[in-house]
Write an enzyme that holds these catalytic residues in place. Structure first.
Site, PDB file in Angstrom:
ATOM      1  N   HIS A 302       2.865  -3.812  -2.292  1.00 19.92           N
ATOM      2  CA  HIS A 302       3.694  -3.256  -1.017  1.00 19.92           C
ATOM      3  C   HIS A 302       4.985  -3.080  -1.674  1.00 19.92           C
ATOM      4  CE1 HIS A 302       5.615  -3.071   2.742  1.00 19.92           C
ATOM      5  NE2 HIS A 302       4.301  -3.204   3.271  1.00 19.92           N
ATOM      6  N   ASP A 359      -3.432  -4.890   4.964  1.00 21.78           N
ATOM      7  CA  ASP A 359      -4.886  -4.426   4.972  1.00 21.78           C
ATOM      8  C   ASP A 359      -5.998  -5.065   4.499  1.00 21.78           C
ATOM      9  OD1 ASP A 359      -3.935  -2.158   6.640  1.00 21.78           O
ATOM     10  OD2 ASP A 359      -3.250  -1.045   4.848  1.00 21.78           O
TER      11      ASP A 359
HETATM   12  N1  CMC Z   1      -3.637  -1.841  -7.567  1.00 25.65           N
HETATM   13  C1  CMC Z   1      -3.400  -1.770  -9.184  1.00 25.65           C
HETATM   14  N2  CMC Z   1      -2.373  -1.390  -9.565  1.00 25.65           N
HETATM   15  C2  CMC Z   1      -1.075  -1.379  -8.605  1.00 25.65           C
HETATM   16  C3  CMC Z   1      -1.564  -1.593  -7.371  1.00 25.65           C
HETATM   17  C4  CMC Z   1      -2.796  -1.720  -6.878  1.00 25.65           C
HETATM   18  N3  CMC Z   1      -2.812  -1.881  -5.363  1.00 25.65           N
HETATM   19  N4  CMC Z   1      -0.494  -1.312  -6.658  1.00 25.65           N
HETATM   20  C5  CMC Z   1       0.764  -0.930  -7.275  1.00 25.65           C
HETATM   21  N5  CMC Z   1       0.077  -1.244  -8.816  1.00 25.65           N
HETATM   22  C6  CMC Z   1       0.973  -1.091  -9.924  1.00 25.65           C
HETATM   23  C7  CMC Z   1       1.318   0.400 -10.137  1.00 25.65           C
HETATM   24  O1  CMC Z   1       0.155   1.275 -10.990  1.00 25.65           O
HETATM   25  C8  CMC Z   1       2.519   0.405 -10.967  1.00 25.65           C
HETATM   26  O2  CMC Z   1       2.252  -0.005 -11.985  1.00 25.65           O
HETATM   27  P1  CMC Z   1       3.236   0.633 -13.379  1.00 25.65           P
HETATM   28  O3  CMC Z   1       4.367  -0.103 -13.228  1.00 25.65           O
HETATM   29  O4  CMC Z   1       2.548  -0.118 -14.686  1.00 25.65           O
HETATM   30  O5  CMC Z   1       3.224   2.083 -13.271  1.00 25.65           O
HETATM   31  C9  CMC Z   1       3.091  -0.660 -10.211  1.00 25.65           C
HETATM   32  O6  CMC Z   1       2.288  -1.508  -9.812  1.00 25.65           O
HETATM   33  C10 CMC Z   1       4.245  -0.490  -8.993  1.00 25.65           C
HETATM   34  O7  CMC Z   1       3.540   0.303  -8.034  1.00 25.65           O
HETATM   35  P2  CMC Z   1       4.063   1.538  -7.451  1.00 25.65           P
HETATM   36  O8  CMC Z   1       2.900   2.599  -6.842  1.00 25.65           O
HETATM   37  O9  CMC Z   1       5.097   2.276  -7.914  1.00 25.65           O
HETATM   38  O10 CMC Z   1       4.577   0.838  -5.878  1.00 25.65           O
HETATM   39  P3  CMC Z   1       4.960   1.791  -4.418  1.00 25.65           P
HETATM   40  O11 CMC Z   1       5.892   0.605  -3.871  1.00 25.65           O
HETATM   41  O12 CMC Z   1       5.469   3.044  -4.757  1.00 25.65           O
HETATM   42  O13 CMC Z   1       3.438   1.503  -3.816  1.00 25.65           O
HETATM   43  C11 CMC Z   1       1.632   0.792  -2.279  1.00 25.65           C
HETATM   44  C12 CMC Z   1       3.345   0.596  -2.913  1.00 25.65           C
HETATM   45  C13 CMC Z   1       1.319  -0.035  -1.297  1.00 25.65           C
HETATM   46  C14 CMC Z   1       1.433   2.320  -2.175  1.00 25.65           C
HETATM   47  C15 CMC Z   1       0.830   0.542  -3.666  1.00 25.65           C
HETATM   48  O14 CMC Z   1       0.991  -0.891  -4.030  1.00 25.65           O
HETATM   49  C16 CMC Z   1      -0.675   0.727  -3.559  1.00 25.65           C
HETATM   50  O15 CMC Z   1      -1.035   1.976  -3.923  1.00 25.65           O
HETATM   51  N6  CMC Z   1      -1.655  -0.056  -2.868  1.00 25.65           N
HETATM   52  C17 CMC Z   1      -2.877   0.004  -2.540  1.00 25.65           C
HETATM   53  C18 CMC Z   1      -3.039   0.798  -1.065  1.00 25.65           C
HETATM   54  C19 CMC Z   1      -2.643  -0.134  -0.321  1.00 25.65           C
HETATM   55  O16 CMC Z   1      -3.135  -1.365  -0.185  1.00 25.65           O
HETATM   56  N7  CMC Z   1      -1.716   0.274   0.908  1.00 25.65           N
HETATM   57  C20 CMC Z   1      -1.557  -0.245   2.076  1.00 25.65           C
HETATM   58  C21 CMC Z   1       0.150  -0.690   2.073  1.00 25.65           C
HETATM   59  S1  CMC Z   1       0.377  -2.166   3.281  1.00 25.65           S
HETATM   60  C22 CMC Z   1       0.101  -1.259   4.903  1.00 25.65           C
HETATM   61  C23 CMC Z   1       0.993   0.010   5.149  1.00 25.65           C
HETATM   62  O17 CMC Z   1       2.042  -0.024   4.919  1.00 25.65           O
HETATM   63  O18 CMC Z   1       0.196   0.722   5.604  1.00 25.65           O
END
Ligand code: CMC
Length: 424
Positions: A302, A359
């Site tokens: 998140h 989720d």
């Molecule tokens: N699985 C594996 N690696 C992950 C995941 C995951 N679910 N989420 C983040 N990472 C890694 C990402 O690859 C990055 O690694 P590195 O620093 O080595 O490049 C690091 O963690 C930081 O991730 P980010 O993508 O920069 O973080 P963000 O704040 O931009 O994204 C997020 C947040 C929720 C989009 C992301 O965690 C994600 O894609 N999660 C899976 C989708 C999900 O469950 N979404 C629902 C969110 S909660 C309800 C809502 O708001 O809708």
């Protein structure tokens, strides 16, 4: 008032610091470009506040979520979804007279214009219900024209809240080829949605109380989440003066993406894939860790919560009880728990502070209620609707609102002359 001092190419300027009621601070950079010619650059807006707001407070480090000051744990346990809608939209919990009046209006406006039924028939039965939902909400502006004064805007707010559940249930009925079931005035908001989803004209249908209670809780847990992707979309579209229906329709589209609300259906698809693959959770954890593999553990991570998501905690702690009450024994719940335990032991997830989000377990509850996977994100949209409305209403009445218009740092080609095609 506190100031931040910025020195750039020998020039020093003072930027005011805005303080929130929970001691959060923000550096007000509105004067930055005018005084220095430079802008702030923050892809994904991770450090950018787009507004001051009175609706929802989140402390991501400590897993705190409060709406208008009320902790989410309290609301999920003790309030009804309709009360939470009122709280978000009007700023205070309703008195019993206000609540009765609000419920009456939500009942009174829940029918769709009969002409709108033809739209559902225009879509293929295989259409994803999120696409249908956003199109139908957008279409409402053709029936209920742009409102300017507060009373007319309020009526449109009520119409939207009242009709969204009817639209959602009709799109489901259309997808399975069954007759539409009309709203029933004696039902609660949540029971009415379930009634329109699961009743058939030839038989009586009583909404199971356990299902209604579980859905109330899930809708409350999704009701608002401050400046997330879809709420910011609603505010951005609305900042141009676009009407309520257009703004919320855009928010629904933003929610549909797998990184946002679309994650709940992806979690179930992922758990089913693990099950079909023999239940090897570690294989999927390794895939998620592999930088060459685009796969992410859906329902994990998140932008704001870095220790736990309080909504996920509530759902997880009630999942066993809800499934037991519903008489459902779902092996996917065990797979989800195994996956969570295994992931939390991995350095990869600990270092990046990735935990289950709202989720991760919500889909398992929707599944237990008999709601089909394609409808999960629609359920999220129903829950989030009061939050979007509250954000839109606050944006509209805030004198500080200007049309949303971020800047950029241009990295493209510098000036060059057009070449006729024969010279290229
Ligand atoms: N699985 C594996 N690696 C992950 C995941 C995951 N679910 N989420 C983040 N990472 C890694 C990402 O690859 C990055 O690694 P590195 O620093 O080595 O490049 C690091 O963690 C930081 O991730 P980010 O993508 O920069 O973080 P963000 O704040 O931009 O994204 C997020 C947040 C929720 C989009 C992301 O965690 C994600 O894609 N999660 C899976 C989708 C999900 O469950 N979404 C629902 C969110 S909660 C309800 C809502 O708001 O809708």
């Amino acid at each position: 008032m506190q100031h931040a001092t910025l020195t750039l190419d020998g020039q020093t300027i003072e930027l005011p610091i805005v303080e929130g009621t929970e001691d959060e601070t923000g550096i007000d950079v509105t004067a930055l470009r005018k005084e220095t010619g430079t802008i702030t650059l923050d892809p994904g807006y991770g450090n950018t506040g787009s507004c001051e707001s009175h609706i929802t407070y989140i402390d991501g480090e400590n897993g705190v979520l409060r709406h208008r000051g009320y902790p989410i744990e309290d609301l999920a346990q003790r309030a009804s979804f309709v009360e939470v809608c009122y709280l978000l939209i009007y700023g205070e919990l309703p008195t019993s007279t206000e609540l009765d009046e609000f419920k009456h209006r939500l009942t009174y406006h829940s029918l769709l214009h009969e002409d709108m039924k033809k739209f559902f028939e225009g879509y293929p039965a295989t259409a994803h219900p999120m696409g249908v939902l956003s199109a139908m909400v957008s279409s409402l502006s053709a029936y209920y024209p742009h409102a300017e004064d507060d009373e007319a805007v309020d009526l449109n707010i009520i119409r939207l809240l009242a009709k969204l559940k009817t639209i959602a249930a009709f799109s489901y009925k259309r997808s399975i080829g069954q007759a539409y079931i009309y709203p029933k005035n004696s039902n609660s908001y949540t029971a009415d949605f379930l009634h329109m989803m699961f009743a058939v004209p030839s038989e009586d249908y009583d909404v199971p109380q356990e299902v209604e209670e579980a859905l109330e809780m899930l809708l409350i847990l999704h009701a608002d989440h401050e400046q997330n992707c879809s709420a910011s979309t609603v505010r951005m579209v609305g900042s141009s003066g676009a009407n309520l229906f257009a703004s919320i329709s855009a928010g629904i589209n933003a929610l549909s993406g797998p990184l946002h609300g679309g994650a709940n259906q992806e979690v179930i698809r992922m758990l089913e894939a693990i099950q079909e693959d023999g239940g090897d959770a570690q294989k999927y954890i390794d895939k998620a860790k592999d930088k060459e593999d685009p796969f992410r553990l859906m329902g994990f991570g998140h932008r704001v919560y870095k220790n736990f998501d309080p909504r996920a905690r509530i759902i997880k702690s009630t999942a066993d009880r809800v499934l037991e009450n519903l008489g459902v024994d779902d092996p996917l719940l065990d797979i989800a728990k195994t996956l969570e335990e295994a992931a939390l032991e991995e350095d990869y997830f600990a270092e990046r502070r990735l935990y289950p989000n709202v989720d991760f377990y919500s889909g398992i509850l929707y599944r237990a209620m008999g709601i089909p996977t394609d409808m999960y994100t629609v359920m999220f949209a129903m829950g989030r609707l009061p939050g979007w409305i509250a954000q839109w209403k606050e944006m509209r009445s805030d004198p500080a609102t200007r049309i949303y218009r971020p800047r950029q740092v241009y990295q493209g080609a510098t000036e060059r002359s057009y070449q006729p095609i024969e010279e290229r």
